[in-house]
Design a protein around this motif. Structure first.
Motif, short mmCIF file in Angstrom:
data_model
loop_
_atom_site.label_atom_id
_atom_site.label_comp_id
_atom_site.label_asym_id
_atom_site.label_seq_id
_atom_site.Cartn_x
_atom_site.Cartn_y
_atom_site.Cartn_z
N THR A 1 45.91 38.79 45.25
CA THR A 1 44.92 37.79 45.67
C THR A 1 44.09 38.27 46.86
O THR A 1 42.86 38.06 46.88
N HIS B 1 40.28 41.53 46.66
CA HIS B 1 39.27 40.91 45.80
C HIS B 1 38.64 41.91 44.83
O HIS B 1 38.28 41.53 43.70
N THR C 1 40.97 42.54 42.01
CA THR C 1 41.02 41.33 41.19
C THR C 1 39.85 41.28 40.21
O THR C 1 40.01 40.90 39.04
N LYS C 2 38.66 41.69 40.66
CA LYS C 2 37.49 41.69 39.78
C LYS C 2 37.66 42.67 38.63
O LYS C 2 37.25 42.40 37.49
#
Length: 281
Positions: A130, A133, A136-137
């Motif tokens: 988390t 970022h 995560t993308k």
């Protein structure tokens, strides 16, 4: 002294197999003799092209460049920064082979450090992505590839798992398959994403993909989608005649292959190399 191959310790079996040009007598055949997808509906594809899905079906693997631009984003150096931050956090550990009580490790066979990735806290032996970022993308985009296969190919994946791997200079991973040998392998598709924006010729760490024997009439290079200009990809043959493809781990490149079909290895890396892997079950 006669000794059954099956009675040898796992690390010795792995070394023997990795040094044989033709290991067909010791491992299951990797001849491609049937279709992987029961059906393909190109009208339901979003990120993947029909050409790529049919190449994955027929050849067992595909190579895609410029992945994040397809997924509606763009590559950023922040992906490598996130990967470095995960390593700096101390959450990565030396990778091993096999599972449970049969697990073992040897840097000469597999020299990477890994961590499993999760989207929440509390999952054992995992890193919560988390805060990262940019990673995560990337994973969001890989999930969209999964959606393409489920929707257009009736793939019906039941779950996914994701891993971040770091190869230091000198690290390698000898020839292997990603699915455990059984009549119903759990891992069905492997998807790799490379963020290595500083990779240069001579850095090593190429993914060597051993091409399955083809029973269909598909082109020997149909995995190369002519719509995209793939660089740092080279074909070759072992002395035995077995064909392979060497694929450099350059930034924003995705490789997708059938987990139980494709033999592959990571050649010795001469620079730090990261890879994100998502397995579909």
């Amino acid at each position: 002294v006669n000794m059954s191959f099956d009675l040898l310790p796992p690390h010795l079996k792995f070394h023997i197999l990795s040094h044989l040009d033709d290991s067909s007598s010791l491992t299951p055949s990797h001849e491609k003799d049937s279709r992987f997808f029961s059906s393909i509906d190109p009208s339901k594809l979003v990120l993947l092209s029909e050409h790529e899905v049919r190449a994955l079906d027929q050849d067992g693997f595909i190579i895609m460049d410029g992945f994040l631009s397809r997924a509606g984003g763009a590559y950023t150096a922040g992906i490598m920064e996130d990967a470095g931050a995960v390593f700096a956090s101390g959450s990565m550990h030396a990778a091993g082979m096999n599972r449970g009580g049969d697990k073992w490790a040897a840097e000469s066979v597999r020299g990477d450090s890994i961590t499993w990735l999760a989207r929440t806290d509390g999952e054992a032996n995992s890193t919560n992505i988390t805060p990262y970022h940019n990673i995560t993308k990337v994973l969001d985009g890989m999930e969209r590839l999964r959606d393409d296969l489920d929707r257009a190919c009736s793939f019906s994946s039941s779950r996914s798992s994701t891993q971040l791997a770091r190869y230091p200079p000198g690290g390698r991973y000898v020839r292997h398959k990603d699915a455990y040998v059984s009549s119903t392998p759990s891992r069905r598709v492997t998807m790799l994403y490379y963020p290595n924006d500083q990779w240069r010729d001579g850095d090593g760490g190429e993914l060597r993909i051993y091409k399955p024997t083809q029973s269909s009439s598909s082109s020997s290079s149909s995995y190369l989608c002519t719509k995209y200009d793939l660089k740092h990809v080279a074909e070759g043959h072992l002395p035995s005649g077995e064909a392979y493809v060497d694929c450099a781990p350059i930034s924003d490149r995705v490789v997708i292959f059938q987990s139980a079909l494709i033999d592959h290895e990571v050649l010795c890396s001469h620079a730090t190399r990261y890879a994100l892997t998502m397995w579909l079950y």
